[in-house]
Design an enzyme around this catalytic site. Structure first.
Site, short mmCIF file in Angstrom:
data_model
loop_
_atom_site.label_atom_id
_atom_site.label_comp_id
_atom_site.label_asym_id
_atom_site.label_seq_id
_atom_site.Cartn_x
_atom_site.Cartn_y
_atom_site.Cartn_z
N HIS A 90 -2.85 -12.20 4.38
CA HIS A 90 -3.42 -11.57 5.64
C HIS A 90 -4.79 -11.79 5.84
O HIS A 90 -5.38 -12.79 5.20
CB HIS A 90 -3.21 -10.14 5.35
CG HIS A 90 -1.82 -9.27 4.79
ND1 HIS A 90 -1.63 -9.00 3.66
CD2 HIS A 90 -0.79 -9.46 5.56
CE1 HIS A 90 -0.45 -8.94 3.61
NE2 HIS A 90 0.17 -9.05 4.57
N CYS A 121 0.89 -1.18 0.00
CA CYS A 121 -0.14 0.14 -0.03
C CYS A 121 0.82 1.33 0.07
O CYS A 121 1.92 1.20 0.53
CB CYS A 121 -0.91 -0.07 1.13
SG CYS A 121 -1.76 -1.52 1.26
N ASP A 167 3.06 -9.53 9.57
CA ASP A 167 3.64 -9.80 8.50
C ASP A 167 4.77 -8.80 8.29
O ASP A 167 5.92 -8.73 7.93
CB ASP A 167 2.81 -9.47 6.99
CG ASP A 167 3.52 -9.86 5.79
OD1 ASP A 167 4.44 -10.71 6.00
OD2 ASP A 167 2.88 -9.47 4.88
N TYR A 213 -5.47 -13.20 -4.44
CA TYR A 213 -5.10 -12.76 -2.86
C TYR A 213 -5.59 -13.49 -1.58
O TYR A 213 -6.78 -13.21 -1.58
CB TYR A 213 -5.16 -11.04 -2.86
CG TYR A 213 -4.85 -10.70 -1.80
CD1 TYR A 213 -3.25 -10.82 -1.04
CD2 TYR A 213 -5.61 -9.82 -0.99
CE1 TYR A 213 -2.98 -10.14 -0.07
CE2 TYR A 213 -5.28 -9.14 0.42
CZ TYR A 213 -4.00 -9.41 0.68
OH TYR A 213 -3.67 -8.67 1.85
#
Ligand code: ADP
Ligand code: SF4
Length: 692
Positions: free
Chosen positions: A173, A31, A266, A170
């Site tokens: 997470h 991000c 992470d 994806y």
């Protein structure tokens, strides 16, 4: 310089399904605060990574449908054909430099509240959304799942049309919807998408199969999977279902991108996790698949990278933060310029950009996020525009960066530092618990400055105003730092607090210089970043009974933006530190601290021989005032510019100090320098006159 042959293996091409990466450096999704709102800035930033040698450059998460909207956080969007040109810009920038462009298309499912689109969130089960919004996700029926598969397939096709080479599915997470289906605790379905692992993994498998069918002829299909959620059997584990999912689908995707979850694990900061700590969790993956595997670990050492490849742990060195701190890391290894690598310090100021919805910033790399709007390149800087020499006073982060960037422009630079040690606040703060990697801010800059023939460094040189005006430099920049206040004034208190003039009141400066309380201590945090938390840790580690008081809702409140708040609170509790939130220290007498609770408005007393007050800082601007005064009296007509930067201008973060030093050097002798910069404005606005 040439590459050390030991690192040749890092520059081998690697095939990923129908495409080939030119080396093993892989910028995984990250991000950046730009997302769909600033496509040009985004494309320029990603293009610089490709130029710096990252063979694969990935987007951030790219939402595929209005039912997946995590505003106010700005991520990518691929809802319709309208979104293609913006994303194509990034693919083009990456291709221009010979790299592969990857796109992480995704659906948030229950991890977004759809605040902007106002669509009802979707998920495997009827559950509240992950954010604290008072909103529930609706359990998807078969038609919803069919629709989701179509959106994902359409997004894969649009990705291909936008020019991407690698399309993700994806489940990393606790964000991507396949992860919600996978996790037992989040999926209470009784149909073929719930129950057994095979059923819970069905959606993930289908999305991969759909993407391969839709675009697999020319695009590689990658899966990002969190193989361990670090919550034991309550979640997915690398010796349990994480392993089983990889085994079940081992050869299905063209690439496995494996990590741990959630994001706060992470991308843990260096204060909590060291380089490569994820290795133990992901090591098994390569033993189950012949497909290439990418993983992250904030790797910056080429020797470590080689050992990961040779040791059969990874095929690609994945990186988000190391690629932000140094977009040219691969090129520097390739060119044998290891000392030039600007290593990430693991502070997560970059992550704050996502949480604060502002363009990407980095403590180590001041050009990050400024590529498009200011035209700053991490490796190139304009040549000097005059023969004026430069005097930099103070060798903290601001002064070091100012000196280095001015020297790179070719100016003759003189850097004077009062202390015998360079580094200013980082030299001291890096000695606090867990912050040792922060010294890289100093070490990289000093390492660069030392061999430069146009730079002279004066240690142990406390300059007076007469010294400065008498020095003879045309450009003077003061980077003299700041000093913590002792009187308690800050956000909470507008006036000096009763008893804060007691000799047992300590400031962070005292602690940093080695003066410690010698009995029970109260730490008062009205600063809300890391400082009070690390000082409390230091006090507890020294065996002092420690109490932490803050007006905020949680300790080190701002660190919720650096993914640290929970780690910090847990550590303080583990160390036996008593926490008082929504409270302030309102008095101190050397034996007790008075604490006032914000909610009950009651005051109580806590035994405290010492008090550490962490509230606000004074800029050290006296030298600036004195030099200005002398100049006004005509003392130094040769000085063409006098500026102050960093904490002596206004106390702030280390990132802000570095950025200020860099900007000052970029703008030296530039008559066009201005606070204005190009902005990405919405396309020509028009008014829809539906009212008649
Ligand atoms: P910043 O974060 O803005 O770079 P720091 O506090 O880290 O600020 O660094 C300021 C540095 O300036 C310190 O190393 C300090 O010793 C030095 N300094 C302060 N005043 C003077 C002075 N008059 N002459 C030389 N060095 C100074
Ligand atoms: Fe690394 Fe900090 Fe830069 Fe992020 S902001 S890339 S953690 S140095």
């Amino acid at each position: 310089m040439t590459r050390d042959p030991r690192y040749d293996i890092l520059f081998e091409p690697v095939r990923i399904g129908p495409v080939t990466a030119r080396n093993r450096f892989f910028q995984v999704a990250h991000c950046n605060g730009f997302g769909w709102t600033a496509p040009q800035a985004l494309a320029e930033m990603r293009g610089v990574k490709a130029e710096g040698g990252w063979a694969v450059v990935t987007t951030e998460e790219v939402e595929i449908h209005p039912s997946s909207d995590c505003e106010p956080y700005h991520e990518g969007r691929l809802y319709s054909d309208e979104d293609i040109p913006a994303l194509a810009l990034m693919a083009e920038a990456v291709h221009f430099h010979g790299s592969l462009a990857a796109i992480e298309i995704m659906h948030h499912g229950p991890s977004a509240a759809n605040r902007q689109t106002r669509e009802v969130p979707l998920g495997p089960s009827h559950r509240p959304v992950t954010l604290n919004d008072p909103v529930q996700a609706r359990r998807m029926d078969k038609d919803d799942i069919k629709a989701l598969r179509k959106w994902h397939r359409d997004a894969a096709i649009r990705s291909k049309r936008a020019g991407f080479d690698i399309v993700y599915v994806y489940a990393g997470h606790e964000l991507g919807i396949p992860m919600h289906f996978l996790a037992r605790r989040l999926n209470d379905r009784t149909d073929e998408y719930g129950g057994s692992l095979e059923n819970r993994a069905r959606l993930l498998r289908e999305l991969v199969e759909d993407a391969k069918d839709a675009v697999g002829d020319t695009c590689a299909v990658a899966v990002r999977l969190a193989v361990d959620e670090l919550m034991g059997d309550y979640g997915i584990t690398s010796d349990g279902e994480g392993r089983d999912v990889i085994a079940m689908m081992a050869e299905l995707p063209d690439l496995w991108d494996v990590n741990v979850s959630s994001w706060y694990n992470d991308s843990a900061t260096s204060r909590f996790k060291k380089e490569g700590y994820q290795e133990d969790y992901i090591r098994f993956v390569k033993s189950l698949t012949s497909k290439p595997v990418v993983g992250v670990g904030r790797y910056t050492s080429p020797d470590k990278m080689v050992s990961l490849i040779k040791g059969g742990v990874l095929d690609f060195i994945g990186a988000a933060r190391p690629s932000i701190a140094d977009p040219f890391l691969p090129r520097k290894i390739e060119e044998g310029r290891l000392d030039d690598i600007r290593e990430c310090i693991g502070c997560n100021m970059c992550v704050t950009s996502d949480f604060t919805m502002t363009n990407l910033r980095c403590t180590q790399n001041p050009t990050m996020g400024e590529e498009w709007r200011r035209g700053w390149h991490p490796e190139r800087i304009a040549a000097k525009a005059s023969e004026n020499s430069v005097l930099v006073v103070g060798a903290g982060p601001a002064g070091l960066e100012a000196a280095l960037s001015a020297a790179r422009r070719g100016y003759e630079v003189h850097l004077a530092e009062a202390s015998t040690e360079l580094g200013g606040r980082v030299a001291l703060e890096a000695k606090l618990p867990g912050l040792n990697e922060w010294i890289r801010v100093r070490d990289w800059r000093v390492g660069q400055l030392t061999p430069m023939t146009n730079v002279t460094i004066y240690r142990d040189s406390l300059l007076s105003a007469d010294d400065v005006t008498g020095f003879g430099a045309g450009h003077v920049v003061l980077a003299t730092g700041s000093t913590w206040r002792r009187d308690g004034v800050g956000r909470e208190h507008g006036f000096a607090v009763r008893g804060f003039d007691h000799p047992n009141v300590f400031t962070p400066n005292d602690i940093l210089e080695g003066r410690m309380p010698d009995g029970p201590v109260v730490v008062f945090d009205d600063d809300h970043y890391y400082m009070a938390g690390v000082i409390a840790e230091k006090c507890a580690a020294a065996g002092l009974a420690t109490t932490y008081v803050t007006p905020a809702l949680q300790p080190s409140d701002f660190t919720s933006n650096t993914l640290e708040a929970t780690h910090i609170a847990k550590r303080l509790v583990k160390l036996g530190i008593k926490l008082f939130t929504r409270a302030a220290v309102t008095g101190f007498d050397g034996a007790e601290a008075e604490v006032t609770d914000h909610l009950s408005e009651q005051s109580y007393r806590i035994a405290a021989k010492g008090l550490v007050t962490v509230t606000a800082r004074w800029p050290n601007d006296a030298l600036h005032e004195s030099v200005k005064e002398l100049m006004a009296r005509g003392a130094a007509p040769h000085i063409v510019s006098l500026k102050r930067i960093g904490d002596c201008h206004a106390p702030s973060t280390i990132q802000a100090a570095v950025a200020a030093g860099h900007r000052w050097a970029r703008e030296l002798d530039d008559p066009q320098a201005s606070p204005y910069f190009p902005r990405e404005l919405p396309k020509a606005p028009s008014l829809k006159r539906f009212w008649g």
